[in-house]
Design a protein around this motif. Sequence first.
Motif, mmCIF file in Angstrom:
data_model
loop_
_atom_site.group_PDB
_atom_site.id
_atom_site.type_symbol
_atom_site.label_atom_id
_atom_site.label_comp_id
_atom_site.label_asym_id
_atom_site.label_seq_id
_atom_site.Cartn_x
_atom_site.Cartn_y
_atom_site.Cartn_z
ATOM 1 N N GLN A 15 17.464 8.275 -46.640
ATOM 2 C CA GLN A 15 17.693 9.700 -46.408
ATOM 3 C C GLN A 15 16.348 10.403 -46.520
ATOM 4 O O GLN A 15 15.539 10.070 -47.373
ATOM 5 C CB GLN A 15 18.665 10.263 -47.443
ATOM 6 N N TYR A 16 16.109 11.372 -45.659
ATOM 7 C CA TYR A 16 14.857 12.119 -45.673
ATOM 8 C C TYR A 16 15.114 13.530 -46.171
ATOM 9 O O TYR A 16 15.962 14.236 -45.638
ATOM 10 C CB TYR A 16 14.252 12.183 -44.267
ATOM 11 N N SER A 17 14.367 13.929 -47.200
ATOM 12 C CA SER A 17 14.448 15.297 -47.707
ATOM 13 C C SER A 17 13.091 15.650 -48.297
ATOM 14 O O SER A 17 12.284 14.779 -48.595
ATOM 15 C CB SER A 17 15.549 15.429 -48.770
ATOM 16 N N PHE A 18 12.846 16.934 -48.452
ATOM 17 C CA PHE A 18 11.601 17.377 -49.071
ATOM 18 C C PHE A 18 11.740 17.295 -50.579
ATOM 19 O O PHE A 18 12.818 17.514 -51.127
ATOM 20 C CB PHE A 18 11.272 18.813 -48.659
ATOM 21 N N PHE A 19 10.630 16.995 -51.249
ATOM 22 C CA PHE A 19 10.640 17.018 -52.704
ATOM 23 C C PHE A 19 11.077 18.395 -53.169
ATOM 24 O O PHE A 19 10.680 19.411 -52.596
ATOM 25 C CB PHE A 19 9.256 16.687 -53.270
ATOM 26 N N GLY A 20 11.924 18.429 -54.165
ATOM 27 C CA GLY A 20 12.410 19.691 -54.689
ATOM 28 C C GLY A 20 13.681 20.182 -54.022
ATOM 29 O O GLY A 20 14.182 21.238 -54.365
ATOM 30 N N THR A 21 14.200 19.409 -53.053
ATOM 31 C CA THR A 21 15.448 19.817 -52.401
ATOM 32 C C THR A 21 16.433 18.657 -52.423
ATOM 33 O O THR A 21 16.045 17.502 -52.553
ATOM 34 C CB THR A 21 15.251 20.237 -50.925
ATOM 35 N N GLN A 22 17.688 18.982 -52.256
ATOM 36 C CA GLN A 22 18.709 17.948 -52.116
ATOM 37 C C GLN A 22 19.279 17.932 -50.707
ATOM 38 O O GLN A 22 20.225 17.223 -50.417
ATOM 39 C CB GLN A 22 19.808 18.136 -53.150
ATOM 40 N N ARG A 23 18.674 18.725 -49.814
ATOM 41 C CA ARG A 23 19.138 18.801 -48.422
ATOM 42 C C ARG A 23 18.467 17.710 -47.588
ATOM 43 O O ARG A 23 17.270 17.484 -47.706
ATOM 44 C CB ARG A 23 18.770 20.158 -47.812
ATOM 45 N N GLU A 24 19.242 17.110 -46.706
ATOM 46 C CA GLU A 24 18.669 16.160 -45.757
ATOM 47 C C GLU A 24 17.935 16.961 -44.685
ATOM 48 O O GLU A 24 18.428 17.993 -44.237
ATOM 49 C CB GLU A 24 19.758 15.289 -45.140
ATOM 50 N N ILE A 25 16.752 16.501 -44.284
ATOM 51 C CA ILE A 25 15.988 17.201 -43.251
ATOM 52 C C ILE A 25 16.810 17.212 -41.971
ATOM 53 O O ILE A 25 17.272 16.178 -41.502
ATOM 54 C CB ILE A 25 14.607 16.547 -43.027
ATOM 55 N N ALA A 26 16.978 18.411 -41.423
ATOM 56 C CA ALA A 26 17.872 18.595 -40.279
ATOM 57 C C ALA A 26 17.179 18.367 -38.941
ATOM 58 O O ALA A 26 17.828 18.011 -37.964
ATOM 59 C CB ALA A 26 18.444 20.019 -40.305
ATOM 60 N N GLU A 27 15.882 18.579 -38.885
ATOM 61 C CA GLU A 27 15.211 18.567 -37.592
ATOM 62 C C GLU A 27 13.894 17.784 -37.668
ATOM 63 O O GLU A 27 13.051 18.054 -38.506
ATOM 64 C CB GLU A 27 14.917 20.014 -37.185
ATOM 65 N N PHE A 28 13.769 16.809 -36.766
ATOM 66 C CA PHE A 28 12.538 16.034 -36.626
ATOM 67 C C PHE A 28 12.019 16.268 -35.214
ATOM 68 O O PHE A 28 12.772 16.179 -34.250
ATOM 69 C CB PHE A 28 12.801 14.534 -36.815
ATOM 70 N N ARG A 29 10.721 16.579 -35.109
ATOM 71 C CA ARG A 29 10.135 16.872 -33.806
ATOM 72 C C ARG A 29 8.887 16.019 -33.601
ATOM 73 O O ARG A 29 8.267 15.569 -34.562
ATOM 74 C CB ARG A 29 9.730 18.344 -33.713
ATOM 75 N N ILE A 30 8.510 15.862 -32.328
ATOM 76 C CA ILE A 30 7.259 15.211 -31.982
ATOM 77 C C ILE A 30 6.527 16.084 -30.980
ATOM 78 O O ILE A 30 7.142 16.724 -30.129
ATOM 79 C CB ILE A 30 7.466 13.781 -31.427
ATOM 80 N N ARG A 31 5.224 16.110 -31.132
ATOM 81 C CA ARG A 31 4.348 16.814 -30.187
ATOM 82 C C ARG A 31 3.227 15.849 -29.855
ATOM 83 O O ARG A 31 2.648 15.229 -30.752
ATOM 84 C CB ARG A 31 3.790 18.070 -30.822
ATOM 85 N N VAL A 32 2.927 15.699 -28.561
ATOM 86 C CA VAL A 32 1.847 14.814 -28.121
ATOM 87 C C VAL A 32 0.812 15.678 -27.407
ATOM 88 O O VAL A 32 1.140 16.379 -26.449
ATOM 89 C CB VAL A 32 2.365 13.704 -27.177
ATOM 90 N N ASP A 33 -0.420 15.634 -27.913
ATOM 91 C CA ASP A 33 -1.524 16.414 -27.361
ATOM 92 C C ASP A 33 -2.620 15.491 -26.854
ATOM 93 O O ASP A 33 -2.692 14.317 -27.229
ATOM 94 C CB ASP A 33 -2.142 17.320 -28.437
ATOM 95 N N GLU A 34 -3.506 16.063 -26.056
ATOM 96 C CA GLU A 34 -4.680 15.343 -25.567
ATOM 97 C C GLU A 34 -5.867 15.721 -26.455
ATOM 98 O O GLU A 34 -6.016 16.869 -26.855
ATOM 99 C CB GLU A 34 -4.952 15.772 -24.124
ATOM 100 N N GLY A 35 -6.716 14.725 -26.773
ATOM 101 C CA GLY A 35 -7.892 15.002 -27.598
ATOM 102 C C GLY A 35 -8.946 13.924 -27.439
ATOM 103 O O GLY A 35 -8.732 12.914 -26.749
#
Length: 177
Positions: free
Chosen positions: A107-127
Amino acid sequence: MSRDYKPDYSVRLSEESEHKSLYSWCLREFDKDGKQTGIDQIPWHWGVSFEIDSLSYRLDFEQDSEAEFFEDENAKPPSKKPATKGEALYGRLTPIKSGPSAFGTTQYSFFGTQREIAEFRIRVDEGDEEHISVWGSPTYESEIDFVNETQPDFLEITVVLKPDHFRHIVELVNQKR
């Protein structure tokens, strides 16, 4: 703009470890009464996997102007700067969760919370150099222009690719391959 984060627990670093040869520190979460909740959060030295649900290409043009409000109608209009072009790939991710173990399902959650992370995103940039960075934020409430908004817990992975790799991926996405 102020942000009102919604933590459930306080988080403390501990250098006391039951297994010093495996890890020398851990993070511990404590409820409002000072009682530890859950197990010690130890450093993770392995990978995690995600599946890309969707990936789309976006081309943006932006023009900065030195616009100001002039009371004098004879004032010189603001100068225009050339438009800049930006492009990136954006998508949604789904964590590939491991099966049940002695500690339960991943399960993925932020430290200090008991909520499961609701949204995962990806961004691909040029560099110029390829790298990956991860950024996220726990739920917070903010007021912008007299409107209160609550942002959900989210995590974003940014992948920067050299131009030839980026162009190849853009081509595949635009061809829906």
